[in-house]
Design a protein around this motif. Structure first.
Motif, PDB file in Angstrom:
ATOM      1  N   ASP A   1       0.809  -1.224   0.000  1.00 46.61           N
ATOM      2  CA  ASP A   1       0.000   0.000   0.000  1.00 46.61           C
ATOM      3  C   ASP A   1       0.844   1.278   0.000  1.00 46.61           C
ATOM      4  O   ASP A   1       0.289   2.378   0.037  1.00 46.61           O
ATOM      5  CB  ASP A   1      -0.936   0.015   1.211  1.00 46.61           C
ATOM      6  CG  ASP A   1      -1.978  -1.085   1.132  1.00 46.61           C
ATOM      7  OD1 ASP A   1      -2.395  -1.420   0.010  1.00 46.61           O
ATOM      8  OD2 ASP A   1      -2.369  -1.618   2.201  1.00 46.61           O
ATOM      9  N   SER A   2       2.138   1.139  -0.032  1.00 44.62           N
ATOM     10  CA  SER A   2       2.999   2.322   0.023  1.00 44.62           C
ATOM     11  C   SER A   2       2.977   3.068  -1.306  1.00 44.62           C
ATOM     12  O   SER A   2       3.049   2.470  -2.377  1.00 44.62           O
ATOM     13  CB  SER A   2       4.436   1.908   0.350  1.00 44.62           C
ATOM     14  OG  SER A   2       5.308   3.018   0.278  1.00 44.62           O
ATOM     15  N   THR A   3       2.879   4.394  -1.226  1.00 43.14           N
ATOM     16  CA  THR A   3       2.926   5.235  -2.420  1.00 43.14           C
ATOM     17  C   THR A   3       4.210   6.056  -2.471  1.00 43.14           C
ATOM     18  O   THR A   3       4.354   6.921  -3.341  1.00 43.14           O
ATOM     19  CB  THR A   3       1.723   6.186  -2.454  1.00 43.14           C
ATOM     20  OG1 THR A   3       1.729   6.996  -1.268  1.00 43.14           O
ATOM     21  CG2 THR A   3       0.416   5.405  -2.534  1.00 43.14           C
ATOM     22  N   ALA A   4       5.135   5.806  -1.547  1.00 44.72           N
ATOM     23  CA  ALA A   4       6.403   6.529  -1.533  1.00 44.72           C
ATOM     24  C   ALA A   4       7.333   5.948  -2.587  1.00 44.72           C
ATOM     25  O   ALA A   4       7.461   4.730  -2.706  1.00 44.72           O
ATOM     26  CB  ALA A   4       7.049   6.435  -0.157  1.00 44.72           C
ATOM     27  N   PRO A   5       7.999   6.788  -3.386  1.00 39.63           N
ATOM     28  CA  PRO A   5       8.904   6.285  -4.426  1.00 39.63           C
ATOM     29  C   PRO A   5      10.058   5.485  -3.841  1.00 39.63           C
ATOM     30  O   PRO A   5      10.629   5.854  -2.809  1.00 39.63           O
ATOM     31  CB  PRO A   5       9.409   7.564  -5.104  1.00 39.63           C
ATOM     32  CG  PRO A   5       8.412   8.614  -4.772  1.00 39.63           C
ATOM     33  CD  PRO A   5       7.892   8.262  -3.409  1.00 39.63           C
ATOM     34  N   LEU A   6      10.370   4.398  -4.497  1.00 48.25           N
ATOM     35  CA  LEU A   6      11.503   3.554  -4.120  1.00 48.25           C
ATOM     36  C   LEU A   6      12.622   3.825  -5.121  1.00 48.25           C
ATOM     37  O   LEU A   6      12.494   3.513  -6.306  1.00 48.25           O
ATOM     38  CB  LEU A   6      11.093   2.081  -4.154  1.00 48.25           C
ATOM     39  CG  LEU A   6      12.141   1.046  -3.748  1.00 48.25           C
ATOM     40  CD1 LEU A   6      12.524   1.223  -2.287  1.00 48.25           C
ATOM     41  CD2 LEU A   6      11.620  -0.363  -4.000  1.00 48.25           C
ATOM     42  N   ILE A   7      13.709   4.429  -4.671  1.00 48.95           N
ATOM     43  CA  ILE A   7      14.771   4.837  -5.587  1.00 48.95           C
ATOM     44  C   ILE A   7      16.121   4.329  -5.104  1.00 48.95           C
ATOM     45  O   ILE A   7      16.297   4.012  -3.929  1.00 48.95           O
ATOM     46  CB  ILE A   7      14.834   6.369  -5.749  1.00 48.95           C
ATOM     47  CG1 ILE A   7      15.121   7.039  -4.401  1.00 48.95           C
ATOM     48  CG2 ILE A   7      13.544   6.894  -6.359  1.00 48.95           C
ATOM     49  CD1 ILE A   7      15.332   8.538  -4.489  1.00 48.95           C
ATOM     50  N   GLY A   8      17.073   4.260  -6.039  1.00 46.89           N
ATOM     51  CA  GLY A   8      18.441   3.917  -5.697  1.00 46.89           C
ATOM     52  C   GLY A   8      18.886   2.595  -6.278  1.00 46.89           C
ATOM     53  O   GLY A   8      18.075   1.714  -6.581  1.00 46.89           O
ATOM     54  N   ALA A   9      20.202   2.458  -6.416  1.00 48.34           N
ATOM     55  CA  ALA A   9      20.802   1.237  -6.943  1.00 48.34           C
ATOM     56  C   ALA A   9      21.103   0.225  -5.841  1.00 48.34           C
ATOM     57  O   ALA A   9      21.744  -0.796  -6.099  1.00 48.34           O
ATOM     58  CB  ALA A   9      22.092   1.590  -7.694  1.00 48.34           C
ATOM     59  N   SER A  10      20.656   0.502  -4.619  1.00 50.72           N
ATOM     60  CA  SER A  10      21.042  -0.316  -3.473  1.00 50.72           C
ATOM     61  C   SER A  10      20.681  -1.786  -3.624  1.00 50.72           C
ATOM     62  O   SER A  10      21.443  -2.662  -3.230  1.00 50.72           O
ATOM     63  CB  SER A  10      20.399   0.244  -2.198  1.00 50.72           C
ATOM     64  OG  SER A  10      20.749   1.581  -1.989  1.00 50.72           O
ATOM     65  N   GLY A  11      19.498  -2.081  -4.167  1.00 48.30           N
ATOM     66  CA  GLY A  11      19.092  -3.481  -4.315  1.00 48.30           C
ATOM     67  C   GLY A  11      20.010  -4.244  -5.249  1.00 48.30           C
ATOM     68  O   GLY A  11      20.442  -5.366  -4.949  1.00 48.30           O
ATOM     69  N   ALA A  12      20.340  -3.631  -6.396  1.00 41.73           N
ATOM     70  CA  ALA A  12      21.230  -4.280  -7.356  1.00 41.73           C
ATOM     71  C   ALA A  12      22.646  -4.369  -6.808  1.00 41.73           C
ATOM     72  O   ALA A  12      23.324  -5.403  -6.959  1.00 41.73           O
ATOM     73  CB  ALA A  12      21.211  -3.520  -8.682  1.00 41.73           C
ATOM     74  N   VAL A  13      23.119  -3.305  -6.159  1.00 39.32           N
ATOM     75  CA  VAL A  13      24.466  -3.317  -5.589  1.00 39.32           C
ATOM     76  C   VAL A  13      24.550  -4.343  -4.458  1.00 39.32           C
ATOM     77  O   VAL A  13      25.566  -5.025  -4.305  1.00 39.32           O
ATOM     78  CB  VAL A  13      24.846  -1.914  -5.088  1.00 39.32           C
ATOM     79  CG1 VAL A  13      26.179  -1.948  -4.346  1.00 39.32           C
ATOM     80  CG2 VAL A  13      24.927  -0.936  -6.250  1.00 39.32           C
ATOM     81  N   ALA A  14      23.488  -4.481  -3.687  1.00 39.52           N
ATOM     82  CA  ALA A  14      23.467  -5.506  -2.645  1.00 39.52           C
ATOM     83  C   ALA A  14      23.617  -6.897  -3.246  1.00 39.52           C
ATOM     84  O   ALA A  14      24.259  -7.777  -2.657  1.00 39.52           O
ATOM     85  CB  ALA A  14      22.171  -5.413  -1.841  1.00 39.52           C
ATOM     86  N   GLY A  15      23.034  -7.110  -4.432  1.00 42.19           N
ATOM     87  CA  GLY A  15      23.230  -8.382  -5.116  1.00 42.19           C
ATOM     88  C   GLY A  15      24.689  -8.621  -5.465  1.00 42.19           C
ATOM     89  O   GLY A  15      25.197  -9.743  -5.360  1.00 42.19           O
ATOM     90  N   VAL A  16      25.390  -7.571  -5.870  1.00 43.78           N
ATOM     91  CA  VAL A  16      26.823  -7.670  -6.151  1.00 43.78           C
ATOM     92  C   VAL A  16      27.586  -8.064  -4.886  1.00 43.78           C
ATOM     93  O   VAL A  16      28.482  -8.913  -4.921  1.00 43.78           O
ATOM     94  CB  VAL A  16      27.350  -6.331  -6.710  1.00 43.78           C
ATOM     95  CG1 VAL A  16      28.876  -6.345  -6.811  1.00 43.78           C
ATOM     96  CG2 VAL A  16      26.739  -6.051  -8.080  1.00 43.78           C
ATOM     97  N   LEU A  17      27.211  -7.473  -3.754  1.00 41.90           N
ATOM     98  CA  LEU A  17      27.872  -7.804  -2.493  1.00 41.90           C
ATOM     99  C   LEU A  17      27.621  -9.257  -2.102  1.00 41.90           C
ATOM    100  O   LEU A  17      28.519  -9.948  -1.613  1.00 41.90           O
ATOM    101  CB  LEU A  17      27.382  -6.876  -1.383  1.00 41.90           C
ATOM    102  CG  LEU A  17      27.539  -5.375  -1.612  1.00 41.90           C
ATOM    103  CD1 LEU A  17      27.132  -4.608  -0.358  1.00 41.90           C
ATOM    104  CD2 LEU A  17      28.947  -5.014  -2.028  1.00 41.90           C
ATOM    105  N   GLY A  18      26.385  -9.725  -2.309  1.00 42.16           N
ATOM    106  CA  GLY A  18      26.075 -11.114  -2.000  1.00 42.16           C
ATOM    107  C   GLY A  18      26.879 -12.076  -2.850  1.00 42.16           C
ATOM    108  O   GLY A  18      27.386 -13.098  -2.356  1.00 42.16           O
ATOM    109  N   ALA A  19      27.029 -11.771  -4.131  1.00 46.21           N
ATOM    110  CA  ALA A  19      27.823 -12.614  -5.016  1.00 46.21           C
ATOM    111  C   ALA A  19      29.287 -12.598  -4.616  1.00 46.21           C
ATOM    112  O   ALA A  19      29.973 -13.634  -4.656  1.00 46.21           O
ATOM    113  CB  ALA A  19      27.661 -12.138  -6.462  1.00 46.21           C
ATOM    114  N   TYR A  20      29.789 -11.442  -4.220  1.00 45.75           N
ATOM    115  CA  TYR A  20      31.184 -11.334  -3.797  1.00 45.75           C
ATOM    116  C   TYR A  20      31.435 -12.191  -2.562  1.00 45.75           C
ATOM    117  O   TYR A  20      32.464 -12.854  -2.444  1.00 45.75           O
ATOM    118  CB  TYR A  20      31.527  -9.874  -3.517  1.00 45.75           C
ATOM    119  CG  TYR A  20      33.001  -9.566  -3.482  1.00 45.75           C
ATOM    120  CD1 TYR A  20      33.637  -8.974  -4.575  1.00 45.75           C
ATOM    121  CD2 TYR A  20      33.771  -9.831  -2.354  1.00 45.75           C
ATOM    122  CE1 TYR A  20      34.991  -8.679  -4.539  1.00 45.75           C
ATOM    123  CE2 TYR A  20      35.120  -9.546  -2.314  1.00 45.75           C
ATOM    124  CZ  TYR A  20      35.726  -8.962  -3.410  1.00 45.75           C
ATOM    125  OH  TYR A  20      37.073  -8.675  -3.375  1.00 45.75           O
TER     126      TYR A  20
END
Length: 282
Positions: free
Chosen positions: A160-179
């Motif tokens: 129900d959230s209408t606040a914008p979700l922005i940033g590369a954090s999710g994708a960068v976090a995936g890079v950290l997990g792979a590392y």
């Protein structure tokens, strides 16, 4: 919290995709209304209204992702003075927005210089080795998949959230997990705030494990995406997706070389003591 500044993990080729992602994020940030002129991202009402309209059009919004439709009224970027004072004007959307595609565009949007530089620092340090291991095409796909998992997972938890979700954090976090999966013993130079910033060389598993642990703890009480808050749950989901995608490659990944005699960021002189042991030292 430690601040990573460099990893001791050489690559075989130039990480052009990582460089391109960093440049693209910086360029988009500089073209985002109200962001480039301020370190904090704060500005006057007119700029804030333009920023709100810009993010509403290009950022991912959880409610839109879940229901796949736009709201009836959206910010227009204009300012009007009403009975209660000046405010941002809203009207029916004058653009055609694809909620699934907004996940991609939102990954290049950031809310402040600190937000941008933090994400780009982690991508700069850890992204080159993941790109080197996966190859450029698979790396692009991997980066996108982690970003989508993070965004849609967060949206499911905040439908129900209408606040914008922005940033590369999710994708960068995936890079950290792979590392963490592929190079757990790689040494990472970090700055530890203790009266002054102390430089330490730690194994990647401790640096990234601590980062993930903090995100997981914070996600229980701060898994929201509003002004001044962080979508910690998206970080957790992106990190987990990166680990799962990289897991099949772990057996075929050679461990990073251990540079002999490295002492506090420089080569130790002959006869100078060095604290550490190959492959096992901190």
């Amino acid at each position: 919290m430690v601040i990573p500044v460099h990893d001791v993990n050489p690559t075989r080729r130039t990480p052009w995709v990582t460089y391109a992602l960093i440049v693209a994020n910086i360029v988009v940030f500089l073209r985002t209304p109200g962001m480039a002129g301020s370190v904090t991202g704060e500005s006057g009402l007119a700029q804030l209204c333009r920023l709100e309209a810009f993010l509403d059009q290009w950022a991912a919004v959880p409610r839109e992702l879940i229901h796949d439709r736009l709201p009836g009224l959206v910010p227009t970027g204009r300012v009007a003075v009403g009975p209660s004072g000046p405010g941002c004007v809203v009207a029916p959307p004058g653009y055609d927005k694809s909620p699934p595609l907004s996940v991609l565009t939102s990954a290049f949007l950031h809310g402040s210089w600190l937000h941008l530089l933090g994400n780009m620092l982690f991508l700069w340090i850890f992204g080159d080795n993941i790109e080197d291991r996966l190859g450029r095409v698979r790396y692009v796909l991997f980066y996108g998949v982690c970003g989508y998992v993070a965004a849609y997972g967060f949206a499911l938890a905040n439908a129900d959230s209408t606040a914008p979700l922005i940033g590369a954090s999710g994708a960068v976090a995936g890079v950290l997990g792979a590392y963490l999966v592929l190079f757990p013993t790689a040494r990472v130079w970090v700055l530890v705030p203790f009266l002054v910033f102390l430089p330490l060389r730690l194994p990647a598993w401790s640096v990234l494990g601590l980062w993930f642990g903090l995100q997981a703890v914070f996600s229980y009480g701060a898994a929201v995406s509003q002004a001044g808050t962080v979508a910690y749950l998206a970080h957790v989901l992106g990190f987990a997706a990166g680990m799962l995608l990289a897991w099949p490659l772990r057996r075929g990944t050679a461990p990073p070389p251990e540079p002999p005699g490295l002492l506090w960021g420089r080569q130790a002189r002959p006869g100078e003591p060095w604290q550490g042991r190959p492959r096992r030292g901190w």
